[in-house]
Design a protein around this motif. Sequence first.
Motif, PDB file in Angstrom:
ATOM      1  N   LYS A  75       0.829  -1.207   0.000  1.00  0.00           N
ATOM      2  CA  LYS A  75       0.000   0.000   0.000  1.00  0.00           C
ATOM      3  C   LYS A  75       0.863   1.257   0.000  1.00  0.00           C
ATOM      4  O   LYS A  75       0.508   2.264  -0.591  1.00  0.00           O
ATOM      5  CB  LYS A  75      -0.929  -0.030   1.211  1.00  0.00           C
ATOM      6  CG  LYS A  75      -2.079   0.917   1.151  1.00  0.00           C
ATOM      7  CD  LYS A  75      -3.111   0.420   0.190  1.00  0.00           C
ATOM      8  CE  LYS A  75      -4.398   1.197   0.316  1.00  0.00           C
ATOM      9  NZ  LYS A  75      -5.260   1.021  -0.845  1.00  0.00           N
ATOM     10  N   THR A  76       2.023   1.168   0.656  1.00  0.00           N
ATOM     11  CA  THR A  76       2.943   2.307   0.697  1.00  0.00           C
ATOM     12  C   THR A  76       3.487   2.639  -0.691  1.00  0.00           C
ATOM     13  O   THR A  76       3.560   3.796  -1.073  1.00  0.00           O
ATOM     14  CB  THR A  76       4.104   2.000   1.667  1.00  0.00           C
ATOM     15  OG1 THR A  76       3.554   1.735   2.951  1.00  0.00           O
ATOM     16  CG2 THR A  76       5.061   3.157   1.766  1.00  0.00           C
ATOM     17  N   LEU A  77       3.833   1.614  -1.437  1.00  0.00           N
ATOM     18  CA  LEU A  77       4.413   1.812  -2.768  1.00  0.00           C
ATOM     19  C   LEU A  77       3.362   1.858  -3.871  1.00  0.00           C
ATOM     20  O   LEU A  77       3.536   2.553  -4.864  1.00  0.00           O
ATOM     21  CB  LEU A  77       5.424   0.694  -3.057  1.00  0.00           C
ATOM     22  CG  LEU A  77       6.327   0.858  -4.275  1.00  0.00           C
ATOM     23  CD1 LEU A  77       7.136   2.147  -4.203  1.00  0.00           C
ATOM     24  CD2 LEU A  77       7.258  -0.341  -4.387  1.00  0.00           C
ATOM     25  N   TYR A  78       2.289   1.108  -3.677  1.00  0.00           N
ATOM     26  CA  TYR A  78       1.214   1.013  -4.676  1.00  0.00           C
ATOM     27  C   TYR A  78      -0.115   1.358  -4.006  1.00  0.00           C
ATOM     28  O   TYR A  78      -0.853   0.456  -3.590  1.00  0.00           O
ATOM     29  CB  TYR A  78       1.136  -0.404  -5.261  1.00  0.00           C
ATOM     30  CG  TYR A  78       2.403  -0.874  -5.919  1.00  0.00           C
ATOM     31  CD1 TYR A  78       2.731  -0.474  -7.213  1.00  0.00           C
ATOM     32  CD2 TYR A  78       3.288  -1.717  -5.243  1.00  0.00           C
ATOM     33  CE1 TYR A  78       3.904  -0.900  -7.821  1.00  0.00           C
ATOM     34  CE2 TYR A  78       4.455  -2.149  -5.841  1.00  0.00           C
ATOM     35  CZ  TYR A  78       4.760  -1.738  -7.127  1.00  0.00           C
ATOM     36  OH  TYR A  78       5.922  -2.167  -7.724  1.00  0.00           O
ATOM     37  N   PRO A  79      -0.439   2.633  -3.880  1.00  0.00           N
ATOM     38  CA  PRO A  79      -1.653   3.035  -3.163  1.00  0.00           C
ATOM     39  C   PRO A  79      -2.951   2.456  -3.737  1.00  0.00           C
ATOM     40  O   PRO A  79      -3.958   2.393  -3.034  1.00  0.00           O
ATOM     41  CB  PRO A  79      -1.657   4.562  -3.273  1.00  0.00           C
ATOM     42  CG  PRO A  79      -0.262   4.934  -3.594  1.00  0.00           C
ATOM     43  CD  PRO A  79       0.341   3.777  -4.330  1.00  0.00           C
ATOM     44  N   SER A  80      -2.928   1.993  -4.972  1.00  0.00           N
ATOM     45  CA  SER A  80      -4.154   1.474  -5.580  1.00  0.00           C
ATOM     46  C   SER A  80      -4.445   0.015  -5.238  1.00  0.00           C
ATOM     47  O   SER A  80      -5.492  -0.501  -5.626  1.00  0.00           O
ATOM     48  CB  SER A  80      -4.107   1.650  -7.100  1.00  0.00           C
ATOM     49  OG  SER A  80      -3.074   0.856  -7.646  1.00  0.00           O
ATOM     50  N   VAL A  81      -3.539  -0.680  -4.502  1.00  0.00           N
ATOM     51  CA  VAL A  81      -3.875  -2.052  -4.124  1.00  0.00           C
ATOM     52  C   VAL A  81      -5.119  -2.006  -3.248  1.00  0.00           C
ATOM     53  O   VAL A  81      -5.326  -1.062  -2.492  1.00  0.00           O
ATOM     54  CB  VAL A  81      -2.718  -2.812  -3.433  1.00  0.00           C
ATOM     55  CG1 VAL A  81      -1.562  -3.037  -4.372  1.00  0.00           C
ATOM     56  CG2 VAL A  81      -2.289  -2.156  -2.156  1.00  0.00           C
ATOM     57  N   CYS A  82      -5.954  -3.019  -3.393  1.00  0.00           N
ATOM     58  CA  CYS A  82      -7.257  -2.976  -2.731  1.00  0.00           C
ATOM     59  C   CYS A  82      -7.471  -4.194  -1.837  1.00  0.00           C
ATOM     60  O   CYS A  82      -6.606  -5.064  -1.715  1.00  0.00           O
ATOM     61  CB  CYS A  82      -8.363  -2.870  -3.767  1.00  0.00           C
ATOM     62  SG  CYS A  82      -8.508  -4.330  -4.819  1.00  0.00           S
ATOM     63  N   LEU A  83      -8.639  -4.237  -1.254  1.00  0.00           N
ATOM     64  CA  LEU A  83      -8.998  -5.293  -0.325  1.00  0.00           C
ATOM     65  C   LEU A  83      -8.842  -6.687  -0.925  1.00  0.00           C
ATOM     66  O   LEU A  83      -8.403  -7.615  -0.244  1.00  0.00           O
ATOM     67  CB  LEU A  83     -10.435  -5.069   0.158  1.00  0.00           C
ATOM     68  CG  LEU A  83     -10.993  -6.040   1.174  1.00  0.00           C
ATOM     69  CD1 LEU A  83     -10.149  -6.058   2.438  1.00  0.00           C
ATOM     70  CD2 LEU A  83     -12.429  -5.683   1.489  1.00  0.00           C
TER      71      LEU A  83
END
Length: 91
Positions: A42-50
């Motif tokens: 999430k820190t590097l790829y803010p678009s990762v989701c649930l």
Amino acid sequence: MPDLTSMRNIGAEMARKLAAVGIRTPEELKEAGAKGAFFRLKTLYPSVCLVHLYALEGAVRGVEFNALSPEDKADLKEFSGALKGKGGSPR
């Protein structure tokens, strides 16, 4: 040494993203845990989701992500929401 893609729910793209945050082997993923790995992603790829978090939890447990119990999914959803500032606290 086994590749991350040998784990359930982990495809080439997820393996690439995990490698970018320093997780390169199944052992490293298990050591980080699903929540720890998701936090790093999430820190590097803010678009990762649930759904990514569900996939990681399934990979760590060796099950398909859709086999997680409703209680486990609720816990993971709360964790994901806390990372977005929507209540709860990261555990």
